[in-house]
Design a protein around this motif. Structure first.
Motif, PDB file in Angstrom:
ATOM      1  N   ALA A 158       0.845  -1.201   0.000  1.00  0.00           N
ATOM      2  CA  ALA A 158       0.000   0.000   0.000  1.00  0.00           C
ATOM      3  C   ALA A 158       0.880   1.252   0.000  1.00  0.00           C
ATOM      4  N   TYR A 159       1.749   1.307  -1.004  1.00  0.00           N
ATOM      5  CA  TYR A 159       2.681   2.435  -1.164  1.00  0.00           C
ATOM      6  C   TYR A 159       3.388   2.728   0.162  1.00  0.00           C
ATOM      7  N   GLY A 160       3.676   1.640   0.890  1.00  0.00           N
ATOM      8  CA  GLY A 160       4.419   1.778   2.149  1.00  0.00           C
ATOM      9  C   GLY A 160       3.554   1.940   3.380  1.00  0.00           C
TER      10      GLY A 160
ATOM     11  N   ILE B  33      -8.080  -7.246 -20.621  1.00  0.00           N
ATOM     12  CA  ILE B  33      -7.027  -7.219 -21.647  1.00  0.00           C
ATOM     13  C   ILE B  33      -6.306  -5.887 -21.558  1.00  0.00           C
ATOM     14  N   LYS B  34      -4.995  -5.958 -21.385  1.00  0.00           N
ATOM     15  CA  LYS B  34      -4.213  -4.729 -21.341  1.00  0.00           C
ATOM     16  C   LYS B  34      -3.892  -4.335 -22.776  1.00  0.00           C
ATOM     17  N   VAL B  35      -4.328  -3.151 -23.154  1.00  0.00           N
ATOM     18  CA  VAL B  35      -4.149  -2.714 -24.535  1.00  0.00           C
ATOM     19  C   VAL B  35      -2.911  -1.816 -24.606  1.00  0.00           C
TER      20      VAL B  35
ATOM     21  N   ILE C  70       1.467  11.256 -18.104  1.00  0.00           N
ATOM     22  CA  ILE C  70       0.377  12.109 -17.615  1.00  0.00           C
ATOM     23  C   ILE C  70       0.793  12.926 -16.410  1.00  0.00           C
ATOM     24  N   GLU C  71       1.664  12.355 -15.552  1.00  0.00           N
ATOM     25  CA  GLU C  71       2.035  13.139 -14.373  1.00  0.00           C
ATOM     26  C   GLU C  71       3.356  13.887 -14.547  1.00  0.00           C
ATOM     27  N   ASP C  72       4.068  13.590 -15.620  1.00  0.00           N
ATOM     28  CA  ASP C  72       5.383  14.226 -15.790  1.00  0.00           C
ATOM     29  C   ASP C  72       5.326  15.522 -16.577  1.00  0.00           C
TER      30      ASP C  72
ATOM     31  N   ASN D  47       8.045  10.976  -4.851  1.00  0.00           N
ATOM     32  CA  ASN D  47       7.353  10.549  -3.623  1.00  0.00           C
ATOM     33  C   ASN D  47       6.967   9.055  -3.666  1.00  0.00           C
ATOM     34  N   TYR D  48       6.585   8.562  -4.843  1.00  0.00           N
ATOM     35  CA  TYR D  48       6.202   7.146  -4.971  1.00  0.00           C
ATOM     36  C   TYR D  48       7.312   6.243  -4.407  1.00  0.00           C
ATOM     37  N   GLU D  49       8.550   6.578  -4.784  1.00  0.00           N
ATOM     38  CA  GLU D  49       9.645   5.672  -4.428  1.00  0.00           C
ATOM     39  C   GLU D  49       9.946   5.739  -2.935  1.00  0.00           C
TER      40      GLU D  49
ATOM     41  N   ASN E 212      -5.269   6.605 -13.688  1.00  0.00           N
ATOM     42  CA  ASN E 212      -4.518   6.576 -12.434  1.00  0.00           C
ATOM     43  C   ASN E 212      -4.878   7.850 -11.657  1.00  0.00           C
ATOM     44  N   SER E 213      -4.108   8.185 -10.638  1.00  0.00           N
ATOM     45  CA  SER E 213      -4.474   9.351  -9.816  1.00  0.00           C
ATOM     46  C   SER E 213      -4.540  10.621 -10.655  1.00  0.00           C
ATOM     47  N   ALA E 214      -3.472  10.902 -11.406  1.00  0.00           N
ATOM     48  CA  ALA E 214      -3.418  12.174 -12.140  1.00  0.00           C
ATOM     49  C   ALA E 214      -4.581  12.283 -13.116  1.00  0.00           C
TER      50      ALA E 214
ATOM     51  N   THR F 134      -5.804   0.152 -20.003  1.00  0.00           N
ATOM     52  CA  THR F 134      -4.519   0.660 -20.485  1.00  0.00           C
ATOM     53  C   THR F 134      -3.933   1.573 -19.416  1.00  0.00           C
ATOM     54  N   HIS F 135      -2.715   2.035 -19.653  1.00  0.00           N
ATOM     55  CA  HIS F 135      -2.032   2.836 -18.618  1.00  0.00           C
ATOM     56  C   HIS F 135      -1.273   3.965 -19.299  1.00  0.00           C
ATOM     57  N   PHE F 136      -1.354   5.156 -18.709  1.00  0.00           N
ATOM     58  CA  PHE F 136      -0.733   6.329 -19.322  1.00  0.00           C
ATOM     59  C   PHE F 136       0.789   6.333 -19.143  1.00  0.00           C
TER      60      PHE F 136
ATOM     61  N   ILE G 229      -5.351  -8.087 -10.180  1.00  0.00           N
ATOM     62  CA  ILE G 229      -3.888  -8.220 -10.206  1.00  0.00           C
ATOM     63  C   ILE G 229      -3.382  -7.522 -11.474  1.00  0.00           C
ATOM     64  N   MET G 230      -2.607  -6.458 -11.269  1.00  0.00           N
ATOM     65  CA  MET G 230      -2.188  -5.627 -12.416  1.00  0.00           C
ATOM     66  C   MET G 230      -0.866  -6.074 -13.034  1.00  0.00           C
ATOM     67  N   GLY G 231      -0.101  -6.846 -12.259  1.00  0.00           N
ATOM     68  CA  GLY G 231       1.216  -7.242 -12.755  1.00  0.00           C
ATOM     69  C   GLY G 231       1.185  -8.663 -13.313  1.00  0.00           C
TER      70      GLY G 231
HETATM   71  C1  LIG Z   1      -1.362  -0.172 -14.113  1.00  0.00           C
HETATM   72  C2  LIG Z   1      -1.405   0.865 -13.060  1.00  0.00           C
HETATM   73  N1  LIG Z   1      -2.567   1.469 -12.799  1.00  0.00           N
HETATM   74  C3  LIG Z   1      -2.675   2.422 -11.841  1.00  0.00           C
HETATM   75  C4  LIG Z   1      -1.569   2.809 -11.102  1.00  0.00           C
HETATM   76  C5  LIG Z   1      -1.712   3.895 -10.059  1.00  0.00           C
HETATM   77  O1  LIG Z   1      -0.985   5.029 -10.404  1.00  0.00           O
HETATM   78  P1  LIG Z   1      -0.926   6.289  -9.444  1.00  0.00           P
HETATM   79  O2  LIG Z   1      -0.203   5.839  -8.224  1.00  0.00           O
HETATM   80  O3  LIG Z   1      -0.171   7.304 -10.218  1.00  0.00           O
HETATM   81  O4  LIG Z   1      -2.330   6.668  -9.142  1.00  0.00           O
HETATM   82  C6  LIG Z   1      -0.336   2.211 -11.351  1.00  0.00           C
HETATM   83  C7  LIG Z   1       0.844   2.624 -10.599  1.00  0.00           C
HETATM   84  O5  LIG Z   1       1.968   2.386 -10.857  1.00  0.00           O
HETATM   85  C8  LIG Z   1      -0.253   1.204 -12.345  1.00  0.00           C
HETATM   86  O6  LIG Z   1       0.914   0.591 -12.620  1.00  0.00           O
END
Ligand SMILES: Cc1ncc(COP(=O)(O)O)c(C=O)c1O
Length: 387
Positions: A44-46, A133-135, A174-176, A371-373, A211-213, A169-171, A86-88
């Protein structure tokens, strides 16, 4: 590894009220028709996987996103029944277990589908396995290229027990940045992917990419579910996201950081002027110096890049780091802080309750990261205390 063995020399306080506040802020943005899926990967992000997950669900989250099966196992063992995505990557040999635990899976390679096909054909699982399906839309990380989507969908359709529940899908950018043209080009590709799948006569119950941004900035990308990580914990994804928010003339979305990392003073000593402190003798006292020894170091996730750079808070005052951060020990200058004593409380990251704060962003700037790291790298063996 025994999970319940903890290193109590430092601890992380997590504010339940602030985590719940952040989730409610997101509910306000996303509305009731969009699923709210906080990301609880990376402990949970630490902030502590199970503890944070329970608080998020109690505060109104619908799903939980993890990176890997072991995190889903831990959540299920803790009695959490909410949908887990499960995203990974899930190892082929672990797919059966993921199905048993009723996890939603991101999919993007043919081997995984073939193996899942074998798992469901065993007859052991009456329920369909929900796949997302991850596009590939421009991140060039996980993902099925758009031109390969029809074949991929056909492969899934060969197996009765496999159900396409969503496209994801994933950006990449977007935050950079405050220029979101790349993100919007990704959205166009993502919409195209939906058309391709629907033209095959396949229903797409869910689309998700935010995602958040993205969730904070652009209502139109929230779609059917938002996967919010960093901001659930009260941190803005970046300065650029905050600037973009203001440039879009938005107001009222407030985040409250939830994490404070603390330790205690393990020794106070006086070092004469002209002496070296720590490995490599990278610091020399230019006066008689009162040094406090802290029982944390880079093993704990207290980054070595803080050497001679960062500071901690003691009695509401700044105590600069002297010399190199060691594996388990850090030295700080308390010459100007009166009466520092053994086991006095020390703030390494977060607020000290006296108006002082070392934000995750400040800490990240000191060591040239984000901050994430810095919150995710706080060692898992350090206790998380919910306050
Ligand atoms: C696939 C995916 N979705 C969502 C997120 C959440 O991103 P954020 O922490 O910028 O909201 C992440 C974070 O790495 C991710 O890998």
């Amino acid at each position: 590894m025994q999970k319940d063995v903890q290193n109590k020399l430092s601890w992380v306080e997590v504010s339940k009220a602030n985590l719940a506040h952040n989730i409610k802020e997101f509910r306000g943005l996303a509305g009731d028709d969009c699923l709210l899926c906080p990301c609880v990967k990376a402990n949970a992000y630490g902030h502590g996987l199970v503890e944070a997950a329970k608080i998020f669900l109690e505060a109104g989250a619908d799903w939980l996103a993890v990176n890997a099966l072991y995190e889903a196992e831990e959540l299920r063992e803790a009695g959490i029944e909410a949908p887990i995505y499960i995203m990974g990557y899930t190892l082929l040999g672990d797919l059966e277990r993921a199905v048993e635990l009723d996890c939603r899976l991101v999919v993007y390679d043919r081997e995984t589908i073939e193996k899942l096909g074998e798992v469901v054909s065993g007859g052991a699982n009456a329920k369909p396995v929900n796949l997302h399906i991850k596009v590939e839309t421009g991140n060039n990380r996980q993902g099925v290229p758009i031109e390969e989507l029809p074949d991929f969908v056909k492969l899934i359709q060969k197996h009765d027990g496999l159900k396409i529940e969503g496209l994801a899908t994933h950006f990449a950018n977007i935050e950079d940045t405050t220029d979101h043209s790349y993100a919007f080009a990704q959205i166009e590709k993502f919409k195209k992917a939906r058309e391709i799948v629907e033209e095959m006569g396949v229903e797409v119950p869910m689309m998700h990419c935010a995602n958040s941004a993205a969730t904070i900035l652009f209502p139109e990308v929230r779609m059917d579910m938002v996967r919010v990580g960093i901001a659930s914990y009260g941190m803005w994804p970046s300065n650029e996201t905050f600037v973009s928010y203001k440039q879009l003339d938005k107001n009222g979305f407030e985040l409250k950081p939830a994490l404070t990392w603390k330790t205690v003073v393990a020794q106070v000593k006086t070092v004469p002027g002209g002496e070296a402190i720590g490995y490599g003798c990278t610091c020399h006292t230019n006066r008689e110096t009162k040094v406090a020894i802290l029982p944390v170091g880079y093993y704990d996730g207290y980054d070595r890049g803080l050497s001679n750079t960062g500071y901690v808070l003691i009695q509401g005052k700044r105590a600069p780091i002297l010399g190199r951060v060691c594996m388990n020990i850090t030295m700080v200058d308390v010459t100007d802080i009166p009466d520092v004593a053994l086991e006095d409380e020390v703030v390494l990251m977060g607020g000290d309750g006296q108006g002082g704060e070392i934000s995750a962003e400040q800490y990240a700037t000191w060591i040239g990261t984000i901050n994430y790291e810095v919150t995710t790298r706080i060692n898992d063996k350090i206790p998380r205390v919910i306050i």
